[in-house]
Design a protein around this motif. Sequence first.
Motif, PDB file in Angstrom:
ATOM      1  N   GLN A 152     -38.854 -38.423  33.556  1.00  0.00           N
ATOM      2  CA  GLN A 152     -38.551 -37.762  32.290  1.00  0.00           C
ATOM      3  C   GLN A 152     -39.589 -36.705  31.905  1.00  0.00           C
ATOM      4  O   GLN A 152     -39.234 -35.599  31.508  1.00  0.00           O
ATOM      5  N   LYS A 198     -31.483 -41.685  41.253  1.00  0.00           N
ATOM      6  CA  LYS A 198     -31.938 -41.629  39.872  1.00  0.00           C
ATOM      7  C   LYS A 198     -32.303 -40.210  39.463  1.00  0.00           C
ATOM      8  O   LYS A 198     -31.993 -39.758  38.374  1.00  0.00           O
ATOM      9  N   ASP A 213     -28.532 -35.596  33.135  1.00  0.00           N
ATOM     10  CA  ASP A 213     -28.651 -36.102  31.762  1.00  0.00           C
ATOM     11  C   ASP A 213     -29.541 -35.204  30.910  1.00  0.00           C
ATOM     12  O   ASP A 213     -29.329 -35.057  29.717  1.00  0.00           O
ATOM     13  N   ALA A 214     -30.562 -34.643  31.533  1.00  0.00           N
ATOM     14  CA  ALA A 214     -31.499 -33.799  30.787  1.00  0.00           C
ATOM     15  C   ALA A 214     -30.886 -32.429  30.505  1.00  0.00           C
ATOM     16  O   ALA A 214     -31.533 -31.572  29.919  1.00  0.00           O
ATOM     17  N   GLY A 215     -29.652 -32.236  30.947  1.00  0.00           N
ATOM     18  CA  GLY A 215     -28.976 -30.973  30.670  1.00  0.00           C
ATOM     19  C   GLY A 215     -29.427 -29.849  31.571  1.00  0.00           C
ATOM     20  O   GLY A 215     -29.124 -28.685  31.329  1.00  0.00           O
ATOM     21  N   LYS A 255     -29.264 -38.107  38.608  1.00  0.00           N
ATOM     22  CA  LYS A 255     -28.666 -38.509  37.329  1.00  0.00           C
ATOM     23  C   LYS A 255     -29.523 -38.037  36.153  1.00  0.00           C
ATOM     24  O   LYS A 255     -29.020 -37.506  35.168  1.00  0.00           O
ATOM     25  N   ASP A 256     -30.828 -38.246  36.255  1.00  0.00           N
ATOM     26  CA  ASP A 256     -31.729 -37.826  35.181  1.00  0.00           C
ATOM     27  C   ASP A 256     -31.656 -36.320  34.967  1.00  0.00           C
ATOM     28  O   ASP A 256     -31.704 -35.826  33.847  1.00  0.00           O
ATOM     29  N   LEU A 276     -39.200 -33.613  33.918  1.00  0.00           N
ATOM     30  CA  LEU A 276     -37.974 -32.868  33.621  1.00  0.00           C
ATOM     31  C   LEU A 276     -38.164 -32.010  32.376  1.00  0.00           C
ATOM     32  O   LEU A 276     -37.703 -30.869  32.315  1.00  0.00           O
TER      33      LEU A 276
END
Lengths: 391, 292
Positions: A209, A234, A241-243, A237-238, A212
């Motif tokens: 995170q 992972k 998810d973080a756009g 996906k992250d 990112l």
Amino acid sequence: MTLSRRALLGAAACSSLLARRLFSATPAKLRIGLLLPYSGTYAALGHNITDAMKLAASEHGGKLGGREVEWVAVDDESDPAKAPANVNKLIAGEKVDILTGPVHSGVAMAMMQIVRQENVLTVVTNAGAQAVTGTLCAPHVFRTSFSNWQTSYPCADVMLKDGRKKAVLMFWNYSFGQESMAAFKEGYAKGGGTIVKEIAVPFPTTEFQANLSEIASLKPDAVFVFFAGAGAAKFVKDYADAGLRDRVALYGSGFLTEGVLAAQGAAAEGIKTTLHYADALDNPANRKFREAFKKATNREADVYAVAGYDTVNVLAQALEKVKGDTGAHSELIAALESARIDSPRGRFRFSKTHNPIQDVYLRQVRGGREAVVGVAMKDAEDPGAGCKMGK
Amino acid sequence: MSLSLFVLQVVNGLEYGLLLFLVASGLTLVFGVLGVLNFAHGSFYMLGAYLAWWLSERTGSLLVAILVAIPAMVVIGLAVERLAIARLYARDHLSQVLLTYGLVLLFNELQRALWGNDVHGVSTPRALAWTMHLGETQTWPAWRAFTALACVGIGVAMRQIVLKTRFGMRVRAGASNAEMVEALGIDVRRLFAILFSAGTALAGLAGMLAAPLTTVYPGMGESVLILSFVVVVIGGIGSIKGAFFGALLVGLADTFGKVLLPGFASAIVYAVMAAVLLWRPRGLLGPAFEGR
């Protein structure tokens, strides 16, 4: 009825003579050693390589160069510390004629140290460490899989052609990741690209995170990464998810999506990767191989299985030339060096340092499947830096 | 680092810390009250994640999966306590480590046999499958925010239970002197069994909540276990409040370590632990008494 002792001894002697005669008519079995992981994280890879090798052997009628194949498998546990003992067990203990394996590069490095002192023909079936066909190369060592360089160098060109000249690199900080990144940087710098930042993540951390957020603030044109397995699943996906997926294009070596596409789901959509194989490759050899593998194992074949399959096929070709005589060392090596393999990945041959010269494909995830977009690099040949042989 | 990026990283750190807290709270409870060093705690986290994946594949809903999996984790906790842990209360930590490490191997093999070695993704419930904007370029999945809030909620609930209820009073009493509590006529074994399965369920729940974020894979419990121990040690063994602040500290240290000192990232958390222990050898909120 009584049987005199003399008659009995005579009969025994006769039968043993007879037995020896019979056996000398059929040559000794060809013992192939498998140094592969059958437990732990890489167990699935080890099994796929093994099953593909057995499939290839059965397609040759169970015989290579006229000799029946006998497999001697050792679970290397992907543990470099146990590698020397395992290699010695196969070479000195089991007296294998040919040694194959491993998956893990650390095991391969340990294996190379020993194999270089021995006279056993060795075929590396997966590990991509540069040193195998670089600084530690040897005349009797071949690799049927890939070098790390081949998985990443071609991607630099792909990114530049897409007009992405400012990149962030992110990778697991161990030898595979480092070698991947070094190869990519070489190609990217050559083509005029700039690297904004390199983010080394300790292996096997999967908490991305913070990095990112950093990437989001740097706003590069693209991100090139090396992650594999669960970490790759992972990360992708992250990233989505973080756009970031829709804002900063994501590229990687093929291992970013290999085997984890289902787990990544929609998050992987659009990712471009480079690798010397893709499940969807449309050629007769690949279709035939995938069908046969599925039939034999009830599993889908993958890039690892391909290397196992090709290993036996190339050995079959070379052993045919020397009539199965593994003692004819230099002839056998020459036969391998001149071999042309019609592989599921396309045709390949060995380079001067005994690494495959092969096409590297550009793949893109489209509709949840890995589509082959084109060839990222034709006849990609590892530079074999540090290899003193054949130059 | 710009102010907005700084704020973003604080949010990242807190969110990571909250999830760590959920795992570590069960560990500190079991360690603090039962005196058991439970290595299998990470396995319960993994088990929770695998159950969430497996059940949501079958039922089509993660929420249903979680509702089914929590009682399952409670039962697993009770079974493990009765069959294994209960025999070790009187033994030293070495025996406990050996037994619970054995359980780790057992659960890993069980996972391999039941579900194989593939990596699996878990989809978030549709109601929480949207993202919110954070800063100008980044988004944050709603599930992350939900998870963080759930962790805060569970933390508050645990605190209320431990401080305000009769059961909580017994737990606190059991933590300071189990023999005396037993002498006063309270069934300590039953108390311990309930507590252990609560700890198991907490670890499992953390795995279930984390599953959509982390994906589900073999060995996922081990890395969490180590960080949880760090959290417990920083917070003070047995202190839930300590685990809360310890987890936030670890989350922030890890996040900022990655950004500011990338070459040193994996060591930062342990450096923080060492610093805290030098300052307060019993952890931030550790017991002041010489105890078990």
